[in-house]
Design a protein around this motif. Structure first.
Motif, PDB file in Angstrom:
ATOM      1  N   PRO A 266      -7.418  -5.024  -2.347  1.00 53.10           N
ATOM      2  CA  PRO A 266      -8.561  -5.720  -1.761  1.00 53.10           C
ATOM      3  C   PRO A 266      -8.320  -5.994  -0.280  1.00 53.10           C
ATOM      4  CG  PRO A 266      -7.387  -7.124  -3.346  1.00 53.10           C
ATOM      5  CD  PRO A 266      -6.756  -5.772  -3.413  1.00 53.10           C
ATOM      6  N   ARG A 267      -9.405  -6.116   0.456  1.00 57.45           N
ATOM      7  CA  ARG A 267      -9.358  -6.290   1.916  1.00 57.45           C
ATOM      8  C   ARG A 267      -8.459  -7.437   2.343  1.00 57.45           C
ATOM      9  NH1 ARG A 267     -13.068  -3.514   5.010  1.00 57.45           N
ATOM     10  NH2 ARG A 267     -12.906  -4.307   7.120  1.00 57.45           N
ATOM     11  N   TRP A 268      -8.639  -8.595   1.676  1.00 65.73           N
ATOM     12  CA  TRP A 268      -7.874  -9.779   2.089  1.00 65.73           C
ATOM     13  C   TRP A 268      -6.377  -9.544   1.916  1.00 65.73           C
ATOM     14  CZ3 TRP A 268      -4.754 -11.863  -1.595  1.00 65.73           C
ATOM     15  CH2 TRP A 268      -5.078 -11.594  -2.925  1.00 65.73           C
ATOM     16  N   ALA A 269      -6.008  -8.856   0.835  1.00 62.60           N
ATOM     17  CA  ALA A 269      -4.588  -8.601   0.574  1.00 62.60           C
ATOM     18  C   ALA A 269      -4.025  -7.645   1.627  1.00 62.60           C
ATOM     19  CB  ALA A 269      -4.393  -8.027  -0.822  1.00 62.60           C
ATOM     20  N   GLY A 270      -4.804  -6.627   1.963  1.00 62.44           N
ATOM     21  CA  GLY A 270      -4.381  -5.682   2.992  1.00 62.44           C
ATOM     22  C   GLY A 270      -4.169  -6.389   4.322  1.00 62.44           C
ATOM     23  N   GLY A 271      -5.073  -7.304   4.660  1.00 60.26           N
ATOM     24  CA  GLY A 271      -4.970  -8.052   5.908  1.00 60.26           C
ATOM     25  C   GLY A 271      -3.737  -8.941   5.934  1.00 60.26           C
ATOM     26  N   LEU A 272      -3.500  -9.593   4.807  1.00 62.56           N
ATOM     27  CA  LEU A 272      -2.345 -10.486   4.684  1.00 62.56           C
ATOM     28  C   LEU A 272      -1.048  -9.712   4.883  1.00 62.56           C
ATOM     29  CD1 LEU A 272      -2.905 -13.447   3.980  1.00 62.56           C
ATOM     30  CD2 LEU A 272      -2.005 -13.001   1.691  1.00 62.56           C
ATOM     31  N   VAL A 273      -0.965  -8.559   4.212  1.00 61.91           N
ATOM     32  CA  VAL A 273       0.244  -7.739   4.295  1.00 61.91           C
ATOM     33  C   VAL A 273       0.417  -7.214   5.716  1.00 61.91           C
ATOM     34  CG1 VAL A 273       1.306  -5.585   3.540  1.00 61.91           C
ATOM     35  CG2 VAL A 273       0.277  -7.126   1.867  1.00 61.91           C
ATOM     36  N   ALA A 274      -0.681  -6.837   6.358  1.00 63.61           N
ATOM     37  CA  ALA A 274      -0.598  -6.336   7.735  1.00 63.61           C
ATOM     38  C   ALA A 274      -0.009  -7.411   8.645  1.00 63.61           C
ATOM     39  CB  ALA A 274      -1.979  -5.915   8.229  1.00 63.61           C
ATOM     40  N   ALA A 275      -0.444  -8.647   8.460  1.00 62.63           N
ATOM     41  CA  ALA A 275       0.067  -9.757   9.281  1.00 62.63           C
ATOM     42  C   ALA A 275       1.565  -9.955   9.022  1.00 62.63           C
ATOM     43  CB  ALA A 275      -0.712 -11.032   8.960  1.00 62.63           C
ATOM     44  N   TYR A 276       1.942  -9.949   7.766  1.00 63.80           N
ATOM     45  CA  TYR A 276       3.353 -10.082   7.381  1.00 63.80           C
ATOM     46  C   TYR A 276       4.209  -9.012   8.058  1.00 63.80           C
ATOM     47  CZ  TYR A 276       7.119  -8.634   4.077  1.00 63.80           C
ATOM     48  OH  TYR A 276       8.273  -8.185   3.506  1.00 63.80           O
ATOM     49  N   VAL A 277       3.755  -7.773   7.975  1.00 62.11           N
ATOM     50  CA  VAL A 277       4.516  -6.662   8.553  1.00 62.11           C
ATOM     51  C   VAL A 277       4.670  -6.837  10.063  1.00 62.11           C
ATOM     52  CG1 VAL A 277       4.423  -4.192   9.054  1.00 62.11           C
ATOM     53  CG2 VAL A 277       3.938  -5.006   6.737  1.00 62.11           C
ATOM     54  N   GLU A 278       3.588  -7.233  10.727  1.00 58.12           N
ATOM     55  CA  GLU A 278       3.649  -7.391  12.185  1.00 58.12           C
ATOM     56  C   GLU A 278       4.622  -8.501  12.581  1.00 58.12           C
ATOM     57  OE1 GLU A 278       2.634  -5.270  14.463  1.00 58.12           O
ATOM     58  OE2 GLU A 278       2.118  -4.176  12.626  1.00 58.12           O
TER      59      GLU A 278
ATOM     60  N   ALA B 143       9.046  -5.548   4.734  1.00 59.12           N
ATOM     61  CA  ALA B 143       8.076  -5.231   5.781  1.00 59.12           C
ATOM     62  C   ALA B 143       8.232  -3.788   6.258  1.00 59.12           C
ATOM     63  CB  ALA B 143       8.247  -6.189   6.953  1.00 59.12           C
ATOM     64  N   TYR B 144       9.475  -3.407   6.548  1.00 58.93           N
ATOM     65  CA  TYR B 144       9.679  -2.034   7.035  1.00 58.93           C
ATOM     66  C   TYR B 144       9.340  -1.008   5.955  1.00 58.93           C
ATOM     67  CZ  TYR B 144      11.705  -3.598  11.411  1.00 58.93           C
ATOM     68  OH  TYR B 144      11.886  -4.151  12.645  1.00 58.93           O
ATOM     69  N   SER B 145       9.721  -1.295   4.720  1.00 59.86           N
ATOM     70  CA  SER B 145       9.458  -0.292   3.682  1.00 59.86           C
ATOM     71  C   SER B 145       7.974  -0.246   3.320  1.00 59.86           C
ATOM     72  CB  SER B 145      10.340  -0.522   2.444  1.00 59.86           C
ATOM     73  OG  SER B 145      10.067  -1.761   1.866  1.00 59.86           O
ATOM     74  N   THR B 146       7.252  -1.339   3.536  1.00 55.15           N
ATOM     75  CA  THR B 146       5.791  -1.282   3.365  1.00 55.15           C
ATOM     76  C   THR B 146       5.224  -0.175   4.246  1.00 55.15           C
ATOM     77  OG1 THR B 146       5.502  -3.614   2.794  1.00 55.15           O
ATOM     78  CG2 THR B 146       3.614  -2.510   3.784  1.00 55.15           C
TER      79      THR B 146
ATOM     80  N   ALA C  11      10.716  -3.091  -3.834  1.00 54.54           N
ATOM     81  CA  ALA C  11       9.645  -3.582  -4.712  1.00 54.54           C
ATOM     82  C   ALA C  11       8.554  -4.254  -3.876  1.00 54.54           C
ATOM     83  CB  ALA C  11      10.211  -4.550  -5.747  1.00 54.54           C
ATOM     84  N   VAL C  12       8.988  -5.104  -2.930  1.00 59.51           N
ATOM     85  CA  VAL C  12       8.015  -5.754  -2.043  1.00 59.51           C
ATOM     86  C   VAL C  12       7.249  -4.694  -1.246  1.00 59.51           C
ATOM     87  CG1 VAL C  12       7.786  -7.218   0.021  1.00 59.51           C
ATOM     88  CG2 VAL C  12       9.323  -7.907  -1.839  1.00 59.51           C
ATOM     89  N   GLY C  13       7.980  -3.707  -0.742  1.00 61.41           N
ATOM     90  CA  GLY C  13       7.350  -2.661   0.055  1.00 61.41           C
ATOM     91  C   GLY C  13       6.336  -1.847  -0.738  1.00 61.41           C
ATOM     92  N   THR C  14       6.634  -1.624  -2.016  1.00 64.07           N
ATOM     93  CA  THR C  14       5.712  -0.849  -2.850  1.00 64.07           C
ATOM     94  C   THR C  14       4.416  -1.627  -3.081  1.00 64.07           C
ATOM     95  OG1 THR C  14       7.611   0.143  -3.959  1.00 64.07           O
ATOM     96  CG2 THR C  14       5.487   0.379  -5.045  1.00 64.07           C
ATOM     97  N   VAL C  15       4.579  -2.905  -3.403  1.00 64.04           N
ATOM     98  CA  VAL C  15       3.392  -3.751  -3.586  1.00 64.04           C
ATOM     99  C   VAL C  15       2.624  -3.856  -2.267  1.00 64.04           C
ATOM    100  CG1 VAL C  15       2.579  -6.062  -4.176  1.00 64.04           C
ATOM    101  CG2 VAL C  15       4.458  -5.036  -5.460  1.00 64.04           C
ATOM    102  N   GLY C  16       3.366  -4.036  -1.175  1.00 63.55           N
ATOM    103  CA  GLY C  16       2.722  -4.138   0.133  1.00 63.55           C
ATOM    104  C   GLY C  16       1.954  -2.873   0.478  1.00 63.55           C
TER     105      GLY C  16
END
Ligand SMILES: Nc1ncnc2c1ncn2[C@@H]1O[C@H](COP(=O)(O)OP(=O)(O)OP(=O)(O)O)[C@@H](O)[C@H]1O
Ligand SMILES: [Mg+2]
Lengths: 219, 248
Positions: free
Chosen positions: A49-61, A102-105, A36-41
C-alpha cells in the motif's frame, strides 16, 4: 622501534576468540534479520500500500544518509531517555539489523524491479494473488539477480560492526582495544586483528558465493 | 432450456477503454458460447490485445460489462481471483517462471491456489505436460527448452487450472517459423476436445481452418464478424478484404 613480540598476545587468546565469535554471531544474526527486514521493505516499496511504501522510503533515506555510529549511539544512549534500555549486544544487533535492512531494501527492490512484467501477469492470470506471485514467482529470481550486491553489503556490515566496540559491546575490535590497553602491544594486536577481519571477509565471501550457488542454481 | 444454459460463456457488452486521450476500445460487444473457437484478427494497434486482457482483468475498462460463466469482471483482488480461476491465458512471450522446471511451472498454481498436495501436483504436471507432448521434459528448466516447447509448457500450465476459456495472444508470433506448427497442433487438439478458445492470431490459415468464428477488429471496433471460411472467401467490407489481401 622495539622488537615485535606476538607471544605477548598469548595470554589474551581467550579474549580474542570470544571477540571473534561475538563478531561472527552478531553478523550472522543481524544479516538474517536485516535481509528479512529488507525483503518486507522491498515488498512494501514495490507492491505494498502507498502509505507503507512511503514509510519505508523515509526509513531508507534516514539510514542511508546518517553515519552508522550515530545510529548506534542513538539506539544505545538515546533510547533510554525514551524508556527503552538495551544491553550492549542487543543495541548492536538492533543497529546492524536496521542498517542492513535499509540497504538491502534498496538492493532487493532493484531485483524485484527487474522482474519482467510478463512474469507478474502470468502469475496473476493463474489466479494467484499479488502476494502469492511475489512470494513464489518474483522473489527467487530477484534474489538471484542481486545476490552479489547483497553479499557485498553483508561484508560491509560485518566490517562496520567493529564500531559496536564504542558502546562496549565485546566484539573483536573491543578485544583488541582491551588487549593493547593492557600490554601496550598495539602493533601486534591490531596487525593480528586486521588479519582476522581479512580472513573473515574472505571466508564470508566464499560462503555467500557457495550459498548463492546452492540456493539459486544456474539453469 | 433454462436461461443459464442458453447464456453465452463469455459476454462482452459495449466495452470502452482509453489510454489517456487515446480511445482504444470503442464499444465492443461479443458473445462466446461454450466450445467456440474465436479468432480475433486485425491490424497492429487495433486493440486486440487490450480486448483480450480485459477479459481476465489484466486491463481495466472504462464502461460496459464483461462476464465469464456468470462471474462479472470487476476490480477487487478476491473477485479477480475467482474470475481467473475460470480464465486461462497464454502469452506471446511464454512468460514461464525461469527458476522452476517445466513440471514446477505447471504445478505451481494448483499448489498455491488450490492447495494441491505433492502427489496431486506431480500427477497434474505429468498429465498436462503429456497432453502437450512434453511428457519427457518434466525436469527441464525453461532455458533448456526450445521456444515451441516453452510455449507448450505455458499452455499446459494454463490448462492445469482447468479453465473454462483459454485466451491466447499471438502465441506463435515469437517463434521461429519451424516451431509454429507444433504449438498450433496443440491448440487444434484443444479445440477438437471442446475447449473454448479466444485467440488473437496472425495465422490466417489456422483462423480459417480451426476457428468457429472470426472477429475482425479495426480502429477499436468489431468491424466484421462471422464464419471464418465465408469471411475469408468473401469479405463483407473493403477493410477486411484489404487486410486479408495484405497478409496473403
Ligand atoms: N499500457 C498502455 N498504455 C498506453 N497505450 C497503450 C497501452 N497498451 C496499449 N496501448 C495502445 O493501445 C492501442 C491498442 O493496443 P493493442 O496492444 O491492444 O493492439 P493490438 O491490436 O494488440 O496490436 P498488435 O497487433 O501490435 O499486438 C495501441 O495504440 C497501443 O499503443
Ligand atoms: Mg497485441
Amino acid at each position: 622501534m622495539r622488537k615485535l613480540d606476538f607471544s605477548a598476545l598469548l595470554p589474551y587468546a581467550d579474549a580474542l576468540v570470544e571477540g571473534l565469535i561475538f563478531t561472527v554471531v552478531l553478523t550472522l544474526v543481524s544479516t538474517l534479520a536485516g535481509i528479512a527486514v529488507g525483503t518486507v521493505g522491498a515488498w512494501a516499496r514495490t507492491s505494498g500500500p502507498r502509505w507503507a511504501g512511503g514509510l519505508v522510503a523515509a526509513y531508507v533515506e534516514v539510514i542511508r544518509n546518517t553515519p552508522f555510529i550515530v545510529q548506534l549511539f542513538f539506539i544505545f544512549f538515546g533510547l533510554p531517555a525514551a524508556g527503552v534500555k538495551l544491553s550492549e549486544a542487543s543495541a548492536a544487533f538492533l543497529a546492524m539489523t536496521i542498517n542492513l535492512g535499509a540497504y538491502s531494501t534498496e538492493i532487493i527492490r532493484a531485483g524485484i524491479d527487474a522482474t519482467p512484467k510478463g512474469h507478474w501477469e502470468a502469475g496473476l492470470s493463474l489466479a494467484m494473488s499479488r502476494f502469492e506471485v511475489f512470494r513464489h514467482v518474483v522473489l527467487a529470481p530477484a534474489f538471484k539477480k542481486v545476490w552479489p550486491a547483497l553479499s557485498s553489503q553483508i561484508i560491509i556490515v560485518m566490517l562496520g560492526s567493529s564500531v559496536v566496540s564504542q558502546i562496549s559491546a565485546e566484539d573483536l575490535t573491543y578485544a583488541a582495544n582491551f588487549i593493547q590497553s593492557r600490554n601496550f602491544r598495539a602493533f601486534e594486536v591490531y596487525f593480528l586483528v586486521t588479519a582476522l577481519y581479512l580472513a573473515l571477509s574472505i571466508a564470508m565471501r566464499a560462503a555467500l558465493a557457495a550459498l548463492g550457488a546452492k540456493l539459486f542454481p544456474k539453469v | 432450456m433454462s436461461p443459464a444454459e442458453t447464456r453465452p460463456l463469455v459476454e462482452i457488452k459495449d466495452i470502452r477503454k482509453s489510454f489517456g486521450p487515446l480511445e482504444v476500445l470503442k464499444g465492443i460487444s461479443m458473445d462466446v458460447a461454450q466450445g467456440d473457437v474465436v479468432a480475433i484478427i486485425g491490424r497492429s494497434g487495433s486493440g486486440k490485445s487490450t480486448l483480450l486482457r480485459t477479459i481476465n482483468g489484466l486491463e481495466t475498462f472504462d464502461s460496459g460489462s464483461i462476464s465469464v460463466d456468470g462471474t462479472p469482471v470487476i476490480g477487487g483482488e478476491k473477485e479477480l481471483k475467482a474470475l481467473r480461476r475460470k480464465v486461462g491465458m497464454v502469452f506471446q512471450q511464454f512468460n514461464l517462471f525461469p527458476h522452476l522446471t517445466a513440471a514446477e511451472n505447471v504445478a505451481l498454481a494448483p499448489k498455491v491456489v488450490l492447495g494441491a498436495g505433492a502427489k496431486e501436483q506431480a500427477e497434474t504436471a505429468r498429465e498436462m505436460l503429456e497432453k502437450v507432448g512434453l511428457g519427457d521434459k518434466l525436469g527441464n528448466y525453461p532455458s533448456q527448452l526450445s521456444g515451441g516447447q516453452q510455449q507448450r509448457v505455458a499452455i499446459a500450465r494454463a490448462l492445469a487450472m482447468h479453465p473454462k476459456v483459454l485466451l491466447c495472444d499471438e502465441i506463435t508470433s515469437a517463434l521461429d517459423p519451424e516451431l509454429v506448427n507444433e504449438v498450433l497442433r496443440v491448440v487444434e487438439t484443444l479445440a477438437k476436445d471442446g475447449m473454448t478458445l479466444i485467440l488473437v492470431t496472425h495465422e490466417m490459415r489456422f483462423a480459417r481452418d480451426v476457428g468457429s468464428k472470426l472477429v475482425f477488429m479495426h480502429h477499436g471496433k468489431v468491424h466484421e464478424e462471422g464464419d471464418p471460411k465465408t469471411l475469408f472467401a468473401k469479405p463483407g467490407t473493403p477493410e477486411l478484404a484489404q487486410f486479408v489481401g495484405s497478409i496473403g
